[in-house]
Scaffold this active site. Structure first.
Site, short mmCIF file in Angstrom:
data_model
loop_
_atom_site.label_atom_id
_atom_site.label_comp_id
_atom_site.label_asym_id
_atom_site.label_seq_id
_atom_site.Cartn_x
_atom_site.Cartn_y
_atom_site.Cartn_z
N ASN A 193 -7.12 8.12 2.57
CA ASN A 193 -6.76 7.54 3.86
C ASN A 193 -7.55 8.18 4.98
OD1 ASN A 193 -4.77 5.93 5.57
ND2 ASN A 193 -4.46 7.99 6.38
N GLU A 194 -8.15 7.35 5.86
CA GLU A 194 -8.82 7.80 7.08
C GLU A 194 -9.54 9.12 6.84
OE1 GLU A 194 -5.82 7.68 10.14
OE2 GLU A 194 -5.51 5.53 9.89
N GLU A 233 -4.92 -1.21 7.69
CA GLU A 233 -3.80 -0.83 8.54
C GLU A 233 -3.99 -1.50 9.89
OE1 GLU A 233 -2.92 3.23 9.35
OE2 GLU A 233 -2.90 3.83 7.23
N TRP A 271 1.03 -1.46 9.16
CA TRP A 271 1.60 -0.11 9.07
C TRP A 271 2.88 -0.08 9.91
CZ3 TRP A 271 0.33 4.21 6.27
CH2 TRP A 271 1.08 5.35 6.57
N HIS A 306 -9.13 0.14 9.77
CA HIS A 306 -7.83 0.28 10.40
C HIS A 306 -7.97 -0.11 11.86
CE1 HIS A 306 -6.29 3.38 7.19
NE2 HIS A 306 -6.72 2.25 6.66
N TYR A 324 -6.39 -0.24 15.42
CA TYR A 324 -5.42 0.19 16.42
C TYR A 324 -6.05 0.05 17.80
CZ TYR A 324 -2.60 1.84 12.50
OH TYR A 324 -1.84 1.90 11.35
N ARG A 326 0.88 -1.18 0.00
CA ARG A 326 0.00 0.00 0.00
C ARG A 326 0.91 1.22 0.00
NH1 ARG A 326 -2.76 2.74 4.54
NH2 ARG A 326 -4.68 3.75 3.79
#
Length: 526
Positions: free
Chosen positions: A150-151, A247, A276, A218, A220, A74
């Site tokens: 992205n995000e 991610e 990531w 993503h 986290y 990516r």
């Protein structure tokens, strides 16, 4: 990913390719919840992100990433928030991907944190960027996935909202002749804790004329428990929509992601994942570098985990068939034996079964309820389940899997019933409103405290939502709703409380415009 980098740029020659007329999806494409290549072979992403827009001279990274068995990279690009990547540069990136037999996920980083971070671009601006570099992309549908932005939304509400903005950006690209598989990131800095992507994914997918949209979550700090990871993946499985973990990391400033479950469940479910990130992180998250100073011989602990660990890239990645890859091991493991339950408590149990065999080797096992809900994964023929509900009957089965991703048939089912909740004495619960807006609010933490003189092994908190309010999310508790009454039960990891010890959970709810009330009257019991 919220990181700071030094901006660099590179220029290379490019080839202008003829436009392809609008038609059905071509190249990499979606089929139900799967991603297929043009020949119909399933493709499951295994790779990492490379911050090309800030480190444009680090072109050796493509070969290095491939050398660790990745099948996808990516690539971070910018349309102007940082030094813009021109069509020539994008063409060179695509050529590097193809040279190293990598599928190229190209992402526009300009949109990161829109509505919350100064300077962020809209998804419409991101779509305009892709149109500006279209000459580098048309004809590359077998090799390139376009990750629009992205995000693209932070934690603040924006207008238009995520669903409308994403739909419009997809349709704008389709109108301009893009037939590529399109990847869309979730809002809330990619973590979707308000479920804007989860709850609107079907409508967004159906709005794509090519029906070729992939959803990227993503993972986290929001995804720090197996329950949260499984629940999110289950939602897309039920919807029959394609999901990838676009991610994730082993740690983050907002919490400690459960990378073991992320990777195990992605492998078990046939979902792609992209860690990531390769190297060059800044802004306090340097620990997310997978190699030090872009040196492939200096893998960090995170790099070792991602590439060489259990359910890692080296063990589970298959090269795309467009580059000559394919399934080299089509034989699934044998069926595991019937699981036997022992050490049963109010919130857990140990399961053991006769091991499977495989022509290459068994990589692990996955445990499910009779309804198909994943309870856990293990590398051995035994697992200690946690987070179960007290006084509840469970029927479970096991599947084995090998490194090629083949799953066995399910084992015969076994039944057991958890014990009633333990403890003795009282407990209290109190909620704090962390944030609120016109149509909703977040209560965090709801603090649960053991006020007795003996240890607890579980707790249950009940409270009533005001009339017209609807629960839209929760974390760190198993939550059910009956009418306006909410019941939150402890998970396997936070049910045990020593005297005077505390734990917490959180929730989000929606409410009618103009209604400013919030829940109160929390009660706690064993």
């Amino acid at each position: 990913m919220k990181s700071l980098f030094t901006a660099l740029a590179v220029l290379a020659a490019f080839l202008v390719l003829p436009a392809v007329p609008a038609s059905a999806a071509t190249g990499l494409r979606v089929s139900g919840a799967k991603i297929l290549e043009s020949n119909g072979q399933e493709f499951v992403m295994r790779g990492t992100s490379h911050a090309h827009t800030w480190y444009a001279t680090q072109t050796k990274a493509f070969a290095d990433i491939k050398s660790l068995k990745a099948n996808t990279v990516r690539v971070v690009l910018s349309g102007g928030r940082w030094t813009a990547n021109t069509a020539a540069d994008v063409a060179n990136v695509v050529a590097l991907c193809k040279q190293n037999k990598l599928i190229c996920v190209l992402e526009n980083h300009d949109t990161t944190g829109y509505g919350e971070q100064s300077g962020a671009y809209t998804l419409d601006q991101a779509a305009n960027y892709w149109i500006s570099v279209k000459s580098a992309l048309v004809g590359q549908e077998d090799y390139v996935i376009v990750n629009i932005g992205n995000e693209p939304v932070g934690n603040n509400a924006v207008t238009p909202g995520w669903a409308a903005a994403t739909t419009a950006a997809i349709q704008k690209l389709r109108t301009n002749g893009f037939e590529h598989a399109i990847m869309v990131d979730a809002p809330n800095w990619g973590q979707d804790w308000q479920f804007g992507m989860r709850d609107n994914a079907r409508a967004v997918f159906d709005s794509d004329p090519a029906k070729n949209t992939i959803f990227s979550i993503h993972m986290y700090g929001v995804f720090d428990t197996a329950a949260e990871i499984n629940a999110y993946m289950d939602a897309f499985k039920t919807a029959g929509l394609p999901l990838v973990v676009g991610e994730f990391g082993f740690n983050h400033s907002d919490g400690d992601p459960d990378e073991d479950t992320i990777m195990a469940q992605a492998v078990s479910r046939g979902l792609g994942y992209l860690g990531w990130s390769w190297s060059g992180n800044g802004g306090g998250v340097e620990y997310l570098d997978q190699v030090t100073n872009f040196d492939v011989t200096q893998l960090t602990s995170w790099g070792q985990r991602l590439f060489n660990g259990a359910n890692g890239i080296a063990a589970t990645s298959k090269q795309a068939s467009i580059y000559g890859g394919g399934t080299t091991d089509p034989t699934p493991p044998s069926t595991p034996g019937t699981p036997a339950a022992s050490n049963i408590t109010s919130s857990g149990a140990t399961l053991t079964w006769t091991a499977s065999t495989d022509n290459v080797g068994v990589a692990g096992y996955d445990v499910y309820t009779s309804t198909g809900t994943a309870l856990g994964s293990t590398a051995t023929n035994s697992i200690a389940l946690t987070g179960l509900s007290a006084a509840t009957a469970y029927q479970v089965y096991v599947k084995a899997r090998d490194a090629a991703g083949n799953q066995s048939a399910q084992s015969p089912a076994a039944s057991f019933t958890t014990l009633s909740g333990g403890g003795g004495g009282g407990c209290t619960a109190a909620g704090t409103v962390q944030s609120q807006w016109g149509t909703g609010y977040v209560v965090q933490p709801v603090t649960v405290t053991n006020t007795s003189t003996s240890a607890k092994t579980s707790w249950t908190v009940t409270f009533t939502l005001p009339a017209g309010h609807t629960l839209t999310g929760s974390w760190n508790a198993a939550v059910t709703v009956s009418g306006q009454t909410v019941t939150a039960k402890s998970m396997g990891y936070n049910g045990t409380l020593a005297p005077n010890a505390s734990t917490s959970f959180g929730l989000q709810a929606s409410r009618p415009t103009g209604n400013t009330s919030v829940p109160s009257g929390y009660t706690c019991a064993n």
